[in-house]
Design a protein around this motif. Sequence first.
Motif, PDB file in Angstrom:
ATOM      1  N   MET A 114     -23.383   9.824  -1.736  1.00 19.02           N
ATOM      2  CA  MET A 114     -22.211   9.693  -2.594  1.00 19.02           C
ATOM      3  C   MET A 114     -21.782  11.072  -3.083  1.00 19.02           C
ATOM      4  N   SER A 115     -20.486  11.292  -3.166  1.00 22.06           N
ATOM      5  CA  SER A 115     -19.964  12.573  -3.624  1.00 22.06           C
ATOM      6  C   SER A 115     -20.303  12.794  -5.092  1.00 22.06           C
ATOM      7  N   ASP A 116     -20.420  14.074  -5.471  1.00 21.46           N
ATOM      8  CA  ASP A 116     -20.676  14.413  -6.867  1.00 21.46           C
ATOM      9  C   ASP A 116     -19.498  14.053  -7.762  1.00 21.46           C
ATOM     10  N   TRP A 117     -18.330  13.907  -7.176  1.00 18.10           N
ATOM     11  CA  TRP A 117     -17.134  13.609  -7.964  1.00 18.10           C
ATOM     12  C   TRP A 117     -16.119  12.877  -7.097  1.00 18.10           C
ATOM     13  N   GLU A 118     -15.222  12.150  -7.751  1.00 12.95           N
ATOM     14  CA  GLU A 118     -14.173  11.439  -7.020  1.00 12.95           C
ATOM     15  C   GLU A 118     -12.872  11.453  -7.808  1.00 12.95           C
ATOM     16  N   ILE A 119     -11.787  11.555  -7.080  1.00 14.23           N
ATOM     17  CA  ILE A 119     -10.459  11.499  -7.695  1.00 14.23           C
ATOM     18  C   ILE A 119     -10.059  10.037  -7.811  1.00 14.23           C
ATOM     19  N   ILE A 120      -9.761   9.596  -9.035  1.00 12.61           N
ATOM     20  CA  ILE A 120      -9.375   8.200  -9.228  1.00 12.61           C
ATOM     21  C   ILE A 120      -7.866   8.036  -9.464  1.00 12.61           C
ATOM     22  N   LYS A 166     -24.680  15.880 -13.758  1.00 14.59           N
ATOM     23  CA  LYS A 166     -23.622  16.674 -13.119  1.00 14.59           C
ATOM     24  C   LYS A 166     -22.454  16.891 -14.084  1.00 14.59           C
ATOM     25  N   TRP A 167     -22.150  15.860 -14.848  1.00 10.00           N
ATOM     26  CA  TRP A 167     -21.081  15.957 -15.861  1.00 10.00           C
ATOM     27  C   TRP A 167     -21.409  17.069 -16.867  1.00 10.00           C
ATOM     28  N   THR A 168     -22.653  17.077 -17.339  1.00 11.10           N
ATOM     29  CA  THR A 168     -23.079  18.103 -18.293  1.00 11.10           C
ATOM     30  C   THR A 168     -23.063  19.481 -17.648  1.00 11.10           C
ATOM     31  N   GLN A 169     -23.481  19.514 -16.385  1.00 15.33           N
ATOM     32  CA  GLN A 169     -23.521  20.781 -15.655  1.00 15.33           C
ATOM     33  C   GLN A 169     -22.142  21.414 -15.565  1.00 15.33           C
ATOM     34  N   LEU A 170     -21.128  20.619 -15.253  1.00  9.89           N
ATOM     35  CA  LEU A 170     -19.775  21.162 -15.117  1.00  9.89           C
ATOM     36  C   LEU A 170     -19.329  21.820 -16.413  1.00  9.89           C
ATOM     37  N   GLY A 171     -19.552  21.150 -17.536  1.00  5.92           N
ATOM     38  CA  GLY A 171     -19.153  21.711 -18.814  1.00  5.92           C
ATOM     39  C   GLY A 171     -19.877  23.004 -19.138  1.00  5.92           C
ATOM     40  N   ARG A 172     -21.180  23.051 -18.848  1.00  6.16           N
ATOM     41  CA  ARG A 172     -21.949  24.255 -19.130  1.00  6.16           C
ATOM     42  C   ARG A 172     -21.516  25.424 -18.256  1.00  6.16           C
ATOM     43  N   ASN A 173     -21.168  25.131 -17.008  1.00  5.74           N
ATOM     44  CA  ASN A 173     -20.746  26.202 -16.105  1.00  5.74           C
ATOM     45  C   ASN A 173     -19.380  26.773 -16.501  1.00  5.74           C
ATOM     46  N   LEU A 174     -18.462  25.898 -16.888  1.00  2.00           N
ATOM     47  CA  LEU A 174     -17.115  26.351 -17.220  1.00  2.00           C
ATOM     48  C   LEU A 174     -17.030  26.956 -18.620  1.00  2.00           C
ATOM     49  N   ALA A 175     -17.866  26.487 -19.530  1.00  2.59           N
ATOM     50  CA  ALA A 175     -17.856  26.998 -20.908  1.00  2.59           C
ATOM     51  C   ALA A 175     -19.298  27.166 -21.375  1.00  2.59           C
ATOM     52  N   THR A 216      -8.162  22.523  -7.511  1.00  2.00           N
ATOM     53  CA  THR A 216      -8.996  21.462  -8.072  1.00  2.00           C
ATOM     54  C   THR A 216     -10.262  21.278  -7.250  1.00  2.00           C
ATOM     55  N   LYS A 217     -10.096  21.174  -5.948  1.00  2.00           N
ATOM     56  CA  LYS A 217     -11.238  20.986  -5.048  1.00  2.00           C
ATOM     57  C   LYS A 217     -12.214  22.155  -5.145  1.00  2.00           C
ATOM     58  N   ASN A 218     -11.694  23.385  -5.134  1.00  2.00           N
ATOM     59  CA  ASN A 218     -12.566  24.557  -5.168  1.00  2.00           C
ATOM     60  C   ASN A 218     -13.355  24.639  -6.469  1.00  2.00           C
ATOM     61  N   VAL A 219     -12.703  24.369  -7.594  1.00  2.00           N
ATOM     62  CA  VAL A 219     -13.401  24.425  -8.880  1.00  2.00           C
ATOM     63  C   VAL A 219     -14.494  23.366  -8.940  1.00  2.00           C
ATOM     64  N   MET A 220     -14.157  22.142  -8.589  1.00  2.00           N
ATOM     65  CA  MET A 220     -15.131  21.055  -8.691  1.00  2.00           C
ATOM     66  C   MET A 220     -16.320  21.284  -7.768  1.00  2.00           C
ATOM     67  N   GLU A 221     -16.042  21.638  -6.533  1.00  2.00           N
ATOM     68  CA  GLU A 221     -17.134  21.810  -5.578  1.00  2.00           C
ATOM     69  C   GLU A 221     -18.008  23.009  -5.932  1.00  2.00           C
ATOM     70  N   LEU A 267     -20.109  22.182  -9.306  1.00  2.00           N
ATOM     71  CA  LEU A 267     -21.098  21.123  -9.216  1.00  2.00           C
ATOM     72  C   LEU A 267     -22.185  21.423  -8.208  1.00  2.00           C
ATOM     73  N   ASN A 268     -21.998  22.440  -7.401  1.00  2.00           N
ATOM     74  CA  ASN A 268     -23.052  22.838  -6.457  1.00  2.00           C
ATOM     75  C   ASN A 268     -24.014  23.847  -7.059  1.00  2.00           C
ATOM     76  N   GLN A 269     -23.721  24.296  -8.295  1.00  2.00           N
ATOM     77  CA  GLN A 269     -24.638  25.198  -8.965  1.00  2.00           C
ATOM     78  C   GLN A 269     -25.780  24.414  -9.597  1.00  2.00           C
ATOM     79  N   THR A 270     -26.893  25.054  -9.784  1.00  2.00           N
ATOM     80  CA  THR A 270     -28.029  24.389 -10.441  1.00  2.00           C
ATOM     81  C   THR A 270     -27.897  24.511 -11.942  1.00  2.00           C
ATOM     82  N   ILE A 271     -28.417  23.486 -12.646  1.00  2.00           N
ATOM     83  CA  ILE A 271     -28.334  23.477 -14.097  1.00  2.00           C
ATOM     84  C   ILE A 271     -29.281  24.532 -14.669  1.00  2.00           C
TER      85      ILE A 271
END
Length: 231
Positions: free
Chosen positions: A1-7, A116-125, A219-224, A227-231
Amino acid sequence: MSDWEIIREEASIVLIGSMNPKIFHPEWFIRKEIVEEWDYSQDEIISLPDLAQIELPNERKLTVLLNKFSILTPLATEYQSIKDLVTHTFSLLSETPINQIGMNFNSVIKIPDQEKWTQLGRNLAPADCWKQAAAFVGDIDESKQKEFGLWDLTMNFPRPDDLEGYIRPKINVFPQAGLYTLQFSINNHVEVKDSNANSMIKVLESNWDQSLFFAKNLTKNVMESQLNQTI
């Protein structure tokens, strides 16, 4: 399953200028052959001197205020049609002063995994500087610590061309769509130097496809990448 999906995705065009909302009635669009005739009798139409709001066929929503014209659609099949509608409309209303144009694209994204949700926030901010600035955060209950983190973030990019304006991507938490969802919005903004409708049309015709491609790719580049970085 993908780490993220566009709904959900949505494209929109926003014009800032001097508008006459009472012009924009379904009958006007039909009479001018901008849209095909449809039975709008069951639709909720607002037509006032200072506000027009119409649900056009194929999920295109038009809103006109005295200083703003906007049209949006969530359907990828209609991205070109909203550009064509703006072009056709203001070719007929070429005397309309238009100062700014926004070519916008929004994505609502779900990240199913909480880590993964927490990881994205920590990486961006990164949190350290904020925890140092507000020392109480480290002392509160662990359950409350989960409320600490990125809520929204806006970046400002210079334009890659010789037009005046900017590109502003924004990421914000989007609880309306459920847990672990965010909205990624890209505002591709151009100042229309001579406030001329024909100049706006040239900008739109030359940049709409490229603007959509850039927004989706960013959008794709930021998300991928994040989310591919380690926490």
